[in-house]
Design a protein around this motif. Structure first.
Motif, PDB file in Angstrom:
ATOM      1  N   GLY A 126      16.409 -13.862  24.641  1.00  0.00           N
ATOM      2  CA  GLY A 126      17.233 -13.967  25.842  1.00  0.00           C
ATOM      3  C   GLY A 126      17.375 -12.966  26.963  1.00  0.00           C
ATOM      4  N   VAL A 127      16.401 -11.868  26.977  1.00  0.00           N
ATOM      5  CA  VAL A 127      16.547 -11.002  27.848  1.00  0.00           C
ATOM      6  C   VAL A 127      15.310 -11.050  28.894  1.00  0.00           C
ATOM      7  CG1 VAL A 127      16.111  -8.408  27.954  1.00  0.00           C
ATOM      8  CG2 VAL A 127      17.504  -9.309  25.892  1.00  0.00           C
ATOM      9  N   GLY A 128      15.587 -11.032  30.046  1.00  0.00           N
ATOM     10  CA  GLY A 128      14.558 -11.156  30.972  1.00  0.00           C
ATOM     11  C   GLY A 128      14.241  -9.792  31.657  1.00  0.00           C
ATOM     12  N   ALA A 129      12.980  -9.685  31.605  1.00  0.00           N
ATOM     13  CA  ALA A 129      12.334  -8.438  32.309  1.00  0.00           C
ATOM     14  C   ALA A 129      11.262  -8.640  33.049  1.00  0.00           C
ATOM     15  CB  ALA A 129      12.158  -7.496  31.052  1.00  0.00           C
ATOM     16  N   TRP A 130      10.473  -7.888  33.815  1.00  0.00           N
ATOM     17  CA  TRP A 130       9.489  -7.924  34.610  1.00  0.00           C
ATOM     18  C   TRP A 130       8.694  -6.889  34.446  1.00  0.00           C
ATOM     19  CZ3 TRP A 130       9.888 -11.920  38.861  1.00  0.00           C
ATOM     20  CH2 TRP A 130      11.064 -12.281  39.038  1.00  0.00           C
ATOM     21  N   ALA A 131       7.376  -7.170  34.663  1.00  0.00           N
ATOM     22  CA  ALA A 131       6.049  -6.128  34.695  1.00  0.00           C
ATOM     23  C   ALA A 131       5.136  -6.210  35.747  1.00  0.00           C
ATOM     24  CB  ALA A 131       5.622  -6.163  33.338  1.00  0.00           C
ATOM     25  N   VAL A 132       4.855  -5.199  36.434  1.00  0.00           N
ATOM     26  CA  VAL A 132       3.775  -5.354  37.359  1.00  0.00           C
ATOM     27  C   VAL A 132       2.750  -4.180  37.004  1.00  0.00           C
ATOM     28  CG1 VAL A 132       5.333  -4.056  39.116  1.00  0.00           C
ATOM     29  CG2 VAL A 132       3.380  -5.467  39.719  1.00  0.00           C
ATOM     30  N   THR A 133       1.750  -4.431  37.373  1.00  0.00           N
ATOM     31  CA  THR A 133       0.648  -3.362  37.401  1.00  0.00           C
ATOM     32  C   THR A 133       0.122  -3.005  38.522  1.00  0.00           C
ATOM     33  OG1 THR A 133      -0.219  -3.929  35.018  1.00  0.00           O
ATOM     34  CG2 THR A 133      -1.751  -2.765  36.216  1.00  0.00           C
ATOM     35  N   TYR A 134       0.368  -1.867  39.080  1.00  0.00           N
ATOM     36  CA  TYR A 134       0.115  -1.604  40.457  1.00  0.00           C
ATOM     37  C   TYR A 134      -1.382  -1.886  41.147  1.00  0.00           C
ATOM     38  CZ  TYR A 134      -2.844   2.570  39.965  1.00  0.00           C
ATOM     39  OH  TYR A 134      -4.046   3.468  39.829  1.00  0.00           O
ATOM     40  N   PHE A 135      -2.289  -1.835  40.194  1.00  0.00           N
ATOM     41  CA  PHE A 135      -3.590  -1.975  40.836  1.00  0.00           C
ATOM     42  C   PHE A 135      -4.001  -3.283  40.875  1.00  0.00           C
ATOM     43  CE2 PHE A 135      -4.280  -0.492  36.255  1.00  0.00           C
ATOM     44  CZ  PHE A 135      -4.861  -1.694  35.818  1.00  0.00           C
ATOM     45  N   GLU A 136      -3.246  -4.252  40.202  1.00  0.00           N
ATOM     46  CA  GLU A 136      -3.634  -5.663  40.293  1.00  0.00           C
ATOM     47  C   GLU A 136      -2.967  -6.228  41.605  1.00  0.00           C
ATOM     48  OE1 GLU A 136      -1.780  -7.393  36.680  1.00  0.00           O
ATOM     49  OE2 GLU A 136      -3.608  -7.045  35.670  1.00  0.00           O
ATOM     50  N   ARG A 137      -2.182  -5.450  42.031  1.00  0.00           N
ATOM     51  CA  ARG A 137      -1.402  -5.907  43.543  1.00  0.00           C
ATOM     52  C   ARG A 137      -2.345  -5.462  44.568  1.00  0.00           C
ATOM     53  NH1 ARG A 137       0.907  -8.885  44.795  1.00  0.00           N
ATOM     54  NH2 ARG A 137       2.831  -8.394  45.665  1.00  0.00           N
ATOM     55  N   ILE A 138      -3.392  -4.578  44.331  1.00  0.00           N
ATOM     56  CA  ILE A 138      -4.053  -4.218  45.622  1.00  0.00           C
ATOM     57  C   ILE A 138      -5.550  -4.538  45.436  1.00  0.00           C
ATOM     58  CG2 ILE A 138      -2.440  -2.318  46.212  1.00  0.00           C
ATOM     59  CD1 ILE A 138      -4.299  -0.403  44.650  1.00  0.00           C
ATOM     60  N   GLY A 139      -5.908  -5.336  44.706  1.00  0.00           N
ATOM     61  CA  GLY A 139      -7.419  -5.638  44.591  1.00  0.00           C
ATOM     62  C   GLY A 139      -8.305  -5.924  45.913  1.00  0.00           C
ATOM     63  N   ASP A 140      -7.491  -6.537  46.817  1.00  0.00           N
ATOM     64  CA  ASP A 140      -8.171  -6.890  48.111  1.00  0.00           C
ATOM     65  C   ASP A 140      -8.539  -5.487  48.891  1.00  0.00           C
ATOM     66  OD1 ASP A 140      -5.397  -6.495  48.564  1.00  0.00           O
ATOM     67  OD2 ASP A 140      -5.282  -8.244  49.884  1.00  0.00           O
ATOM     68  N   GLU A 141      -7.432  -4.557  48.751  1.00  0.00           N
ATOM     69  CA  GLU A 141      -7.791  -3.437  49.618  1.00  0.00           C
ATOM     70  C   GLU A 141      -8.550  -2.557  48.945  1.00  0.00           C
ATOM     71  OE1 GLU A 141      -4.498  -4.456  49.051  1.00  0.00           O
ATOM     72  OE2 GLU A 141      -3.470  -4.465  50.867  1.00  0.00           O
ATOM     73  N   ALA A 142      -8.784  -2.457  47.632  1.00  0.00           N
ATOM     74  CA  ALA A 142      -9.554  -1.933  46.831  1.00  0.00           C
ATOM     75  C   ALA A 142     -10.837  -2.319  47.073  1.00  0.00           C
ATOM     76  CB  ALA A 142      -9.281  -1.637  45.399  1.00  0.00           C
ATOM     77  N   ARG A 143     -11.121  -3.284  47.002  1.00  0.00           N
ATOM     78  CA  ARG A 143     -12.639  -3.995  47.267  1.00  0.00           C
ATOM     79  C   ARG A 143     -13.146  -3.794  48.480  1.00  0.00           C
ATOM     80  NH1 ARG A 143     -10.544  -7.827  43.194  1.00  0.00           N
ATOM     81  NH2 ARG A 143      -9.594  -9.043  44.827  1.00  0.00           N
ATOM     82  N   GLN A 144     -12.292  -3.772  49.512  1.00  0.00           N
ATOM     83  CA  GLN A 144     -12.676  -3.409  50.899  1.00  0.00           C
ATOM     84  C   GLN A 144     -13.183  -1.906  50.910  1.00  0.00           C
ATOM     85  OE1 GLN A 144      -9.509  -4.230  53.625  1.00  0.00           O
ATOM     86  NE2 GLN A 144      -9.599  -6.480  53.201  1.00  0.00           N
ATOM     87  N   ALA A 145     -12.628  -1.135  50.271  1.00  0.00           N
ATOM     88  CA  ALA A 145     -12.921   0.228  50.312  1.00  0.00           C
ATOM     89  C   ALA A 145     -13.972   0.886  49.396  1.00  0.00           C
ATOM     90  CB  ALA A 145     -11.450   1.169  49.714  1.00  0.00           C
ATOM     91  N   PHE A 146     -14.375   0.267  48.389  1.00  0.00           N
ATOM     92  CA  PHE A 146     -15.273   0.257  47.541  1.00  0.00           C
ATOM     93  C   PHE A 146     -16.068  -0.814  46.670  1.00  0.00           C
ATOM     94  CE2 PHE A 146     -11.682   3.920  46.873  1.00  0.00           C
ATOM     95  CZ  PHE A 146     -12.510   4.813  47.560  1.00  0.00           C
ATOM     96  N   PRO A 147     -16.990  -0.446  46.305  1.00  0.00           N
ATOM     97  CA  PRO A 147     -17.963  -1.667  45.539  1.00  0.00           C
ATOM     98  C   PRO A 147     -17.088  -2.174  44.363  1.00  0.00           C
ATOM     99  CG  PRO A 147     -19.473   0.018  46.402  1.00  0.00           C
ATOM    100  CD  PRO A 147     -18.217   0.488  46.566  1.00  0.00           C
ATOM    101  N   ALA A 148     -17.044  -3.187  44.012  1.00  0.00           N
ATOM    102  CA  ALA A 148     -16.387  -3.584  42.665  1.00  0.00           C
ATOM    103  C   ALA A 148     -16.735  -2.903  41.231  1.00  0.00           C
ATOM    104  CB  ALA A 148     -16.415  -5.134  42.350  1.00  0.00           C
ATOM    105  N   ASP A 149     -17.996  -2.627  41.275  1.00  0.00           N
ATOM    106  CA  ASP A 149     -18.649  -1.936  40.213  1.00  0.00           C
ATOM    107  C   ASP A 149     -18.531  -0.402  40.273  1.00  0.00           C
ATOM    108  OD1 ASP A 149     -20.461  -1.250  41.986  1.00  0.00           O
ATOM    109  OD2 ASP A 149     -22.289  -2.033  41.056  1.00  0.00           O
ATOM    110  N   SER A 150     -17.908   0.075  41.277  1.00  0.00           N
ATOM    111  CA  SER A 150     -17.518   1.518  41.423  1.00  0.00           C
ATOM    112  C   SER A 150     -16.143   1.933  40.855  1.00  0.00           C
ATOM    113  CB  SER A 150     -17.688   1.994  42.784  1.00  0.00           C
ATOM    114  OG  SER A 150     -16.536   1.505  43.399  1.00  0.00           O
ATOM    115  N   MET A 151     -15.313   0.686  40.487  1.00  0.00           N
ATOM    116  CA  MET A 151     -13.961   0.842  39.957  1.00  0.00           C
ATOM    117  C   MET A 151     -13.899   0.215  38.542  1.00  0.00           C
ATOM    118  SD  MET A 151     -12.037  -0.312  43.359  1.00  0.00           S
ATOM    119  CE  MET A 151     -12.905  -1.545  43.665  1.00  0.00           C
ATOM    120  N   GLY A 152     -13.448   1.351  37.511  1.00  0.00           N
ATOM    121  CA  GLY A 152     -13.115   0.957  36.301  1.00  0.00           C
ATOM    122  C   GLY A 152     -12.038   1.951  35.485  1.00  0.00           C
TER     123      GLY A 152
END
Length: 245
Positions: A126-152
C-alpha cells in the motif's frame, strides 16, 4: 531543499512534498572514470532538478547499488539484490509513512530491475513510490550526439557528462585506444535488441568498457546533462501535480 537539513518540526510542515532520492553505484568505470561516476551523475541530475521544481525536497544519495557483475574489477562495492530492494523499500516506507512521496532518481543500469521489483513490493504494502533512470529520459538527445553502439558503460555518454561536470577526475590519457567489444544481445545503453542477458563485465574485455569513450566531447556532455535535468524536472512536475490531484 534538503530534507536532512530540516528539523523534525520543519519536516512535518512539509508533509506532502515529493522527496527525491538519488541512487547509483560505486563500481569500475574503466581505467579513465572514477568509481563513483553513476551516483555522482544521478545526484547531480537530482539536485539540479529539485532546484527547478516547487514542492520537492532532496534526500542524501544512496550510493551503493547492485554491481555484482562488476566485482572482478577492484574498487567495486555491491549490495545483494535483496539487500538493495530492502533498502529502497525501507527508505520509501519511512518517507511515505510521514506523508512524503518518494521518488528515486537512478543512475545505474544494474539497479533498474531491482528498483522496479522494490516498487512492486511497496505497492503490495500500500505504499506508492516512483523511480526514474535519468538516461532513459534522454535517449533521443544521446542518439543525436553519439552512435548508439558507442554508449554502454564508461562510454562516450558517461565520459562526456563527466568531462562537463568534473574534468579533473577524467583520466583522459587512460582512455583505451579501442572501443569495447560488441556482444549479443546488444549491450549498448540504448539497445533495440529486445533480448536481455545479464553478464559479468569481464566478458566484454579487460577494461570493463562497453561503447567508445574516445568519442567523448565536453560540450556534448554539458548539453546532455542539461537535457537530463530538464527531463527529470518535467517528471517531478507531473508527480507533484499527481499528488495535488
Amino acid at each position: 531543499m534538503r530534507l536532512a537539513e530540516l528539523t523534525t518540526d520543519e519536516a512535518a510542515e512539509r508533509r506532502g512534498a515529493v522527496v527525491v532520492v538519488p541512487v547509483g553505484a560505486v563500481e569500475q568505470h574503466g581505467p579513465h572514470l572514477p568509481l563513483g561516476t553513476d551516483i555522482r551523475i544521478a545526484a547531480g541530475v537530482a539536485e539540479a532538478a529539485v532546484l527547478r521544481v516547487e514542492g520537492t525536497l532532496l534526500l542524501d544519495p544512496l550510493p551503493i547499488g547492485c554491481s555484482e557483475h562488476h566485482r572482478s574489477f577492484p574498487g567495486t562495492v555491491s549490495l545483494r539484490v535483496r539487500t538493495f530492494m530492502d533498502l529502497v523499500a525501507d527508505v520509501a516506507g519511512s518517507l511515505a509513512a510521514d506523508g512524503f512521496v518518494p521518488v528515486f532518481v537512478n543512475g545505474h543500469g544494474g539497479n533498474r530491475g531491482p528498483l522496479n521489483a522494490a516498487l512492486q513490493e511497496l505497492l503490495e504494502r500500500g505504499v506508492g513510490a516512483w523511480a526514474v533512470t535519468y538516461f532513459e529520459r534522454i535517449g533521443d538527445e544521446a542518439r543525436q550526439a553519439f552512435p548508439a553502439d558507442s554508449m554502454g558503460h564508461a562510454c562516450a555518454l558517461e565520459t562526456s557528462i563527466s568531462l562537463s561536470l568534473w574534468p579533473d577526475l577524467v583520466r583522459g590519457d587512460r582512455i583505451p585506444a579501442r572501443p569495447g567489444a560488441p556482444a549479443y544481445p546488444d549491450p549498448s545503453l540504448f539497445s533495440t535488441a529486445g533480448v536481455v542477458r545479464h553478464r559479468r563485465f569481464e566478458e566484454f574485455g579487460p577494461d570493463g568498457i562497453v561503447g567508445d569513450p574516445r568519442l567523448a566531447d565536453e560540450a556534448k556532455g554539458a548539453g546532455i546533462f542539461s537535457a537530463a535535468v530538464e527531463r527529470v524536472a518535467q517528471t517531478l512536475r507531473r508527480i507533484v501535480g499527481t499528488r495535488a490531484d
